[in-house]
Design a protein around this motif. Structure first.
Motif, PDB file in Angstrom:
ATOM      1  N   SER A 167      56.203  19.814  46.568  1.00  0.00           N
ATOM      2  CA  SER A 167      55.161  20.842  46.677  1.00  0.00           C
ATOM      3  C   SER A 167      55.090  21.625  45.377  1.00  0.00           C
ATOM      4  N   LEU A 168      53.840  21.853  44.982  1.00  0.00           N
ATOM      5  CA  LEU A 168      53.575  22.254  43.873  1.00  0.00           C
ATOM      6  C   LEU A 168      52.930  23.769  44.000  1.00  0.00           C
ATOM      7  N   TYR A 169      53.518  24.959  43.881  1.00  0.00           N
ATOM      8  CA  TYR A 169      53.089  26.240  44.340  1.00  0.00           C
ATOM      9  C   TYR A 169      52.755  27.237  43.102  1.00  0.00           C
ATOM     10  N   PHE A 219      47.592  21.762  37.851  1.00  0.00           N
ATOM     11  CA  PHE A 219      48.341  21.277  38.595  1.00  0.00           C
ATOM     12  C   PHE A 219      48.170  19.771  38.897  1.00  0.00           C
ATOM     13  N   TYR A 220      47.138  19.439  38.800  1.00  0.00           N
ATOM     14  CA  TYR A 220      46.642  17.930  38.960  1.00  0.00           C
ATOM     15  C   TYR A 220      47.617  17.072  37.901  1.00  0.00           C
ATOM     16  N   ASP A 221      47.707  17.684  36.777  1.00  0.00           N
ATOM     17  CA  ASP A 221      48.563  17.367  35.597  1.00  0.00           C
ATOM     18  C   ASP A 221      49.881  17.134  36.005  1.00  0.00           C
ATOM     19  N   ALA A 222      50.195  18.039  36.610  1.00  0.00           N
ATOM     20  CA  ALA A 222      51.813  18.203  37.133  1.00  0.00           C
ATOM     21  C   ALA A 222      51.955  17.182  38.217  1.00  0.00           C
ATOM     22  N   ALA A 223      51.123  17.293  39.167  1.00  0.00           N
ATOM     23  CA  ALA A 223      51.304  15.942  40.231  1.00  0.00           C
ATOM     24  C   ALA A 223      51.220  14.585  39.527  1.00  0.00           C
ATOM     25  N   THR A 224      50.456  14.423  38.504  1.00  0.00           N
ATOM     26  CA  THR A 224      50.257  13.098  37.843  1.00  0.00           C
ATOM     27  C   THR A 224      51.671  12.589  37.414  1.00  0.00           C
ATOM     28  N   ARG A 225      52.561  13.564  36.737  1.00  0.00           N
ATOM     29  CA  ARG A 225      53.600  13.507  36.011  1.00  0.00           C
ATOM     30  C   ARG A 225      54.785  13.190  37.086  1.00  0.00           C
ATOM     31  N   ILE A 226      54.570  13.750  38.314  1.00  0.00           N
ATOM     32  CA  ILE A 226      55.420  13.442  39.276  1.00  0.00           C
ATOM     33  C   ILE A 226      55.374  12.040  39.687  1.00  0.00           C
ATOM     34  N   ILE A 227      54.035  11.621  39.772  1.00  0.00           N
ATOM     35  CA  ILE A 227      53.839  10.243  40.226  1.00  0.00           C
ATOM     36  C   ILE A 227      54.208   9.340  39.446  1.00  0.00           C
ATOM     37  N   GLU A 228      54.026   9.622  38.087  1.00  0.00           N
ATOM     38  CA  GLU A 228      54.591   8.681  37.164  1.00  0.00           C
ATOM     39  C   GLU A 228      56.149   8.498  37.088  1.00  0.00           C
ATOM     40  N   ARG A 229      56.783   9.544  37.393  1.00  0.00           N
ATOM     41  CA  ARG A 229      58.289   9.484  37.397  1.00  0.00           C
ATOM     42  C   ARG A 229      58.817   8.887  38.616  1.00  0.00           C
ATOM     43  N   GLU A 230      57.935   9.128  39.664  1.00  0.00           N
ATOM     44  CA  GLU A 230      58.821   8.742  41.277  1.00  0.00           C
ATOM     45  C   GLU A 230      57.979   7.845  41.820  1.00  0.00           C
TER      46      GLU A 230
END
Length: 530
Positions: A288-290, A328-339
């Motif tokens: 979750s990104l809050y 927040f989309y950038d943060a989500a993209t970084r999480i996707i890249e990692r996980e």
């Protein structure tokens, strides 16, 4: 009283609350000077805290704040107002010697029996006053009347607690849910990553007459299949956490009655059934990104107890202020890249750029080509921020396609509530009291936003539950079916309600279906201590 209360009813409630406080102290300590001093301090602190709460949350203090007080509340206050710690400490240090002096030199005493009797008279007066002149829930959003509103909310809250507890539910239910514990989720094939986008204050403003619109307005609200779907939410103009509760739990905030404003604080640790937990059973890692502090409305405690494994608030994300959607989309993209190679992922992306207020130009460096359209200034600013959101979302979709060509994504977006000014635009002929009556009766025009389904490298498996008009608590059901996931026994039962009620949940049969379902969840051990 003169400086903070307006009207005969609120002043009468103030005096009764003031008397009750004094007589309660007298029943304990018998000394009038000490009782008066302590009562004055308590009332002054209550008014100041209520004013502080109104500045932050646009709502005055309520007796329910005491009923559901938690460490998150103090953490939130002390974080946004660091000086408050010193103010509290210095006030306590100054108060102690004054109380000691008053205690030693006050020659008067009051009989406890008289103090108790008069306290009961004040309680009876407050109860009768509230019974004959009930306070509407929306009055807390107007500001002022701090002590009277606090006291009257206590009468209402205690009455509701004695009637049905924090949450409405049937006394009993003949039918039972199959146990969720031990239920095995076995998807057919590799499930998609799921991204749920909480689109702050977004709705199709074409619902209001006479609004001048930019070219192409409305395309953002369409799903992958070309449909525009309506979303019935439970809050108007502000409480994003109502819809947060709807879409994460699949349940109704309205079931909490006058406690609905505190729904996430109350549900934390008590409601064990929801979308993140169901997805974890299907092998998902949940994020979750809050955009605010995790202590706000106990968001961190609430989300982590409903199945969110990795919660990132504004400190974790490194936000400087209200960030644009692409942050927040950038943060989500970084999480996707990692996980993304470890397991399927569920990411709840909570946007903030289109948040109240709209009386200033947010980030003028962004979208410099924008030209105001001749509406009210705040409406033009609102449309500008919607256009920014639409552009950032389109860029995010393109980035997912470009960076993850082998990964499948299901994206579900929704507007959490209409902006606060929308209620004045939808029916311009109504005055403030007319609008208030519509809001109290849950006129759907004031509670309709949108929801949309998109996909990248993936075809949604089943969207039969994605009706043209859908009440918020059904969105987790839509997400799971569109992802091709089997439903656990609780969501399978809720799908039957969807069929019976044609997209309504709490709005079906005057809340009867929701109350019955709540009882089934309680009996199954998925809701506790409510």
């Amino acid at each position: 009283m003169v400086s903070t209360e307006t009207g005969i009813t609120t002043m009468a409630a103030f005096l009764l609350a003031w008397g009750l406080l004094n007589f309660c102290w007298l029943a304990v300590i018998r000394r009038p000077a000490v009782a008066a001093m302590l009562s004055l301090v308590i009332v002054a602190v209550l008014v100041l805290l209520s004013q502080l709460k109104y500045q932050v949350l646009m709502m005055t203090a309520s007796f329910i704040d005491l009923m559901v007080i938690d460490t998150d509340t103090f953490a939130f206050l002390f974080t946004i107002f660091p000086a408050l710690r010193w103010i509290v400490a210095l006030c306590a240090i100054a108060l102690v010697p004054l109380v000691v002096l008053a205690w030693r030199y006050d020659p008067l005493r009051v009989r406890r029996s008289i103090a108790v009797a008069l306290a009961l008279v004040c309680v009876g007066g407050l109860t009768a006053l509230e019974a004959h002149f009930p306070m509407a829930p929306f009055e807390a959003w107007y500001g002022g009347n701090h002590l009277s509103a606090f006291a009257r909310s206590g009468v209402d809250a205690l009455s509701e607690m004695m009637t049905h507890g924090f949450m409405e539910s049937d006394p009993s239910a003949a039918d039972r849910l199959k146990t969720v514990e031990g239920w095995a989720c076995r998807p057919e094939g590799k499930p998609p990553h799921i991204i749920m986008v909480h689109d702050e204050s977004s709705f199709d403003i074409r619902m209001a007459p006479g609004i001048k619109l930019p070219a192409g307005y409305g395309s953002h609200f369409f799903s992958f299949d070309g449909k525009e779907r309506r979303f019935l939410v439970e809050g108007a103009g502000g409480p994003s956490w109502y819809t947060e509760y709807n879409v994460l739990e699949g349940l109704s905030a309205r079931s909490f009655g006058r406690f609905a404003y505190f729904v996430t604080r109350i549900a934390a640790g008590r409601v064990k059934r929801g979308l993140p937990d169901a997805l974890r059973r299907c092998g998902y890692h949940t994020f979750s990104l809050y955009p605010a502090l995790g202590a706000f409305m106990s968001a961190r405690s609430y989300q982590t107890t409903t199945g969110v494994q990795h919660f990132f608030d504004q400190h974790d994300l490194g936000t400087r202020a209200v960030e644009p959607d692409n942050f927040f989309y950038d943060a989500a993209t970084r999480i996707i890249e990692r996980e993304h190679q470890r397991s399927p992922m569920f990411i709840f992306v909570y946007l903030a750029a289109n948040h109240f207020p709209w009386n200033f130009r947010y980030r003028p460096d962004l979208m410099p080509q924008w030209k105001d359209l001749g509406n009210l200034a705040l409406v033009d600013e609102y449309l500008r921020r919607q256009a920014m959101s639409a552009n950032d979302y389109a860029d995010f979709l393109a980035r997912l396609k470009r960076q993850f060509p082998e990964e499948a994504f299901l994206l579900v977006r929704f507007g959490d509530h209409q902006p606060d000014f929308a209620s004045l635009l939808i029916d311009p002929a109504l005055d403030e009291s007319g609008v208030a009556r519509r809001l109290m009766s849950y006129d759907p025009r004031y509670f309709t936003t949108y929801y949309a389904i998109d996909a990248v490298n993936f075809t949604p498996a089943d969207i039969s539950s994605a009706l043209d008009t859908l009440e918020g608590p059904y969105l987790p059901l839509v997400v799971q079916e569109a992802a091709g996931l089997p439903l656990d026994p609780s969501f399978a039962e809720q799908k039957k309600i969807l069929g019976r009620c044609n997209g309504l949940f709490y709005g079906c049969a005057g809340g009867a279906e929701a109350r019955h379902f709540n009882r089934m969840l309680i009996d199954a051990g998925l809701i506790k201590n409510l």
